[in-house]
Write an enzyme that holds these catalytic residues in place. Structure first.
Site, mmCIF file in Angstrom:
data_model
loop_
_atom_site.group_PDB
_atom_site.id
_atom_site.type_symbol
_atom_site.label_atom_id
_atom_site.label_comp_id
_atom_site.label_asym_id
_atom_site.label_seq_id
_atom_site.Cartn_x
_atom_site.Cartn_y
_atom_site.Cartn_z
ATOM 1 N N SER A 322 0.828 -1.199 0.000
ATOM 2 C CA SER A 322 0.000 0.000 0.000
ATOM 3 C C SER A 322 0.866 1.255 0.000
ATOM 4 O O SER A 322 0.609 2.206 -0.741
ATOM 5 C CB SER A 322 -0.922 0.013 1.219
ATOM 6 O OG SER A 322 -1.661 1.214 1.281
ATOM 7 N N GLY A 323 1.908 1.247 0.831
ATOM 8 C CA GLY A 323 2.815 2.388 0.851
ATOM 9 C C GLY A 323 3.483 2.599 -0.490
ATOM 10 O O GLY A 323 3.546 3.723 -1.009
ATOM 11 N N TRP A 325 2.445 1.608 -3.403
ATOM 12 C CA TRP A 325 1.446 2.001 -4.393
ATOM 13 C C TRP A 325 1.284 3.514 -4.420
ATOM 14 O O TRP A 325 1.073 4.107 -5.476
ATOM 15 C CB TRP A 325 0.105 1.332 -4.056
ATOM 16 C CG TRP A 325 -1.008 1.700 -5.006
ATOM 17 C CD1 TRP A 325 -1.350 1.078 -6.173
ATOM 18 C CD2 TRP A 325 -1.950 2.771 -4.852
ATOM 19 N NE1 TRP A 325 -2.430 1.702 -6.753
ATOM 20 C CE2 TRP A 325 -2.818 2.741 -5.964
ATOM 21 C CE3 TRP A 325 -2.134 3.764 -3.878
ATOM 22 C CZ2 TRP A 325 -3.857 3.656 -6.131
ATOM 23 C CZ3 TRP A 325 -3.176 4.674 -4.049
ATOM 24 C CH2 TRP A 325 -4.012 4.610 -5.150
ATOM 25 N N HIS A 326 1.408 4.150 -3.240
ATOM 26 C CA HIS A 326 1.179 5.592 -3.157
ATOM 27 C C HIS A 326 2.283 6.418 -3.799
ATOM 28 O O HIS A 326 2.038 7.555 -4.195
ATOM 29 C CB HIS A 326 1.005 6.014 -1.695
ATOM 30 C CG HIS A 326 -0.359 5.732 -1.154
ATOM 31 N ND1 HIS A 326 -0.719 4.504 -0.625
ATOM 32 C CD2 HIS A 326 -1.485 6.500 -1.079
ATOM 33 C CE1 HIS A 326 -1.980 4.546 -0.228
ATOM 34 N NE2 HIS A 326 -2.468 5.727 -0.500
ATOM 35 N N GLY A 327 3.483 5.890 -3.884
ATOM 36 C CA GLY A 327 4.546 6.684 -4.488
ATOM 37 C C GLY A 327 5.882 5.982 -4.498
ATOM 38 O O GLY A 327 6.130 5.081 -3.685
#
Length: 473
Positions: A322-323, A325-327
């Site tokens: 998830s982390g 995926w954000h950047g």
């Protein structure tokens, strides 16, 4: 094209009139119009990147049809692998290529070895993380035989590119949104009104709350090494409201615009800052992404049906992914890791599903305990947001260190550009309104709706940050 731009102000009514008045009762024509409008909406930023979304659309359309025709387990796995490779390959190249190259060079440099490796001037296509996951949900569901593939390319392409949620979600499942393109849509006045309510509230969140907080956040994070503890704490709090107002505001507007055209999108934010623990926070924050990871990664890994330590492993995998995926930055990985650490005590004690019901407070000891649970969860979230906002992990730790070691009462940056105490009052008022409406999706609907609408419009016009407009995060 941004929702809060002049171009979109002209674009939306044009599409609306054509959709409901020119192509009324013509389902195929309406879907073609939505597809063309979505391409215009996306290509307005840079038409060259239309090739990526078109390629992804063709890939998953034909892969799904091939999956339907093949019963061979091996061939079906190859077809699913082709979809995953194609979609994640494009996402990985445009979003992560330079990150991996730079990290590789830096790792060798730390060992005293200098490497000359060139990076590329890659522009990250807007929304690629969102539409990639949306179209992947289709091929995965077809592979699992949970839905039948569509033979209508127009319907499928319109689903992939649906402009209200194309750029920043919600990330819709094919099983929920795609069937809505098959059915005749009749204009519903009440649905349209509720959509307008959400659009106005989302616009208020963006231009009044998020953009006003952004002015202070940029100043504070840009000068953290000269500031005191209280100002730095405020910086992290303001960023929490900036990213919430920005992201949930976009989602509200997306859901509202979709309702104007007869579509229903899923709820993406459910008052996350009123969560009583971090597990509840992640059930309320960016719901479409959290449930996507749950259904397509966490559960296939075994989910909660495996031993405790495998559950711990799965939890860390989900939060780290998830982390990332954000950047493409180590800061996002640390942010994900930190949230996994927050979640771990709840998992180990079997209390990660403790707070499922509606939030109620009264004048009793339990309510006092609940209030402090909400406050502590919010402060932990703000701490994690520092890593999300900082330019580097080193800067994030330096920010936190100074926040701890510079205990002064004076608030340094509350007189810049706009207003000082007024921003605190504005945020407090916003929290009060959200708290009062925490069990409703549309805060400005219901009783006295007209008065609420007028007040929100006045706030948007008077308090909106227009001298220094901010892009959506």
């Amino acid at each position: 094209m941004l929702f809060n731009s002049l171009e979109f102000l002209l674009f939306l009514p044009t599409v609306f009139v054509l959709y409901w008045f020119v192509f009324k009762n013509q389902l195929r024509a309406q879907n073609i119009l939505l597809l063309v409008a979505s391409y215009v909406f996306y290509g307005w930023w840079d038409w060259r990147f239309l090739s990526l979304i078109i390629a992804s659309t063709f890939l998953d359309y034909f892969v799904a049809l091939a999956l339907q025709k093949n019963d061979s387990s091996l061939k079906r796995k190859y077809l699913l692998g082709l979809s995953l490779l194609g979609n994640l390959g494009m996402l990985g190249f445009f979003k992560y290529y330079n990150f991996f190259v730079e990290s590789w060079v830096e790792a060798w440099a730390n060992l005293g070895i200098t490497m000359e490796v060139s990076t590329l001037k890659i522009i990250l296509p807007v929304g690629i993380s969102f539409y990639t996951f949306q179209t992947l949900s289709y091929t995965i569901d077809v592979y699992r035989k949970e839905m039948q593939p569509t033979k209508n390319f127009i319907d499928f392409a319109a689903f992939v590119t649906f402009f209200p949620q194309l750029v920043a979600g919600p990330i819709e499942r094919a099983s929920h949104l795609l069937p809505q393109f098959y059915k005749k849509r009749i204009f519903n006045y009440d649905q349209a009104v509720s959509g307008i309510h959400l659009i106005l509230w989302g616009l208020f969140k963006k231009v009044v709350i998020a953009d006003s907080c952004a002015i202070y956040v940029n100043e504070i994070f840009g000068n953290y090494d000269k500031l005191d503890s209280l100002t730095l704490l405020l910086g992290s709090v303001y960023f929490a409201f900036q990213i919430y107002g920005d992201f949930s505001g976009y989602s509200d507007m997306a859901i509202g615009f979709a309702r104007l055209f007869g579509f229903n999108l899923m709820l993406n934010f459910n008052y996350p800052y009123f969560s009583r623990d971090i597990a509840e926070f992640w059930r309320r924050w960016h719901i479409s992404l959290s449930t996507w990871f749950r259904d397509y990664i966490y559960i296939p890994l075994g989910g909660s049906q495996v031993g405790l330590w495998f559950q711990v492993r799965n939890t860390f995998i989900i939060f780290l992914v998830s982390g990332f995926w954000h950047g493409a930055n180590w800061t996002f990985l640390v942010w994900g890791f930190l949230n996994a650490l927050y979640f771990l005590p709840l998992l180990l004690r079997g209390k990660n599903r403790k707070h499922i019901g509606a939030l109620q407070l009264g004048w009793n000891f339990i309510s006092v305990k609940t209030f402090f649970s909400i406050l502590s969860t919010f402060l932990l979230t703000c701490l994690a947001w520092i890593f999300f906002r900082a330019a580097s992990v080193k800067e994030a730790f330096a920010y936190i260190e100074r926040m701890i070691t510079s205990p002064k009462i004076k608030i340094t940056y509350l007189s810049i550009d706009r207003y000082s105490i007024e921003l605190l009052l504005l945020v407090f008022g916003f929290v009060t309104v959200e708290w009062y409406n925490r069990n409703r999706q549309e805060p400005i609907s219901g009783k006295y709706a007209i008065i609420k609408i007028v007040l929100v419009l006045l706030a948007i016009m008077v308090l909106g940050s227009y001298s220094n407009p901010q892009d959506f995060i």
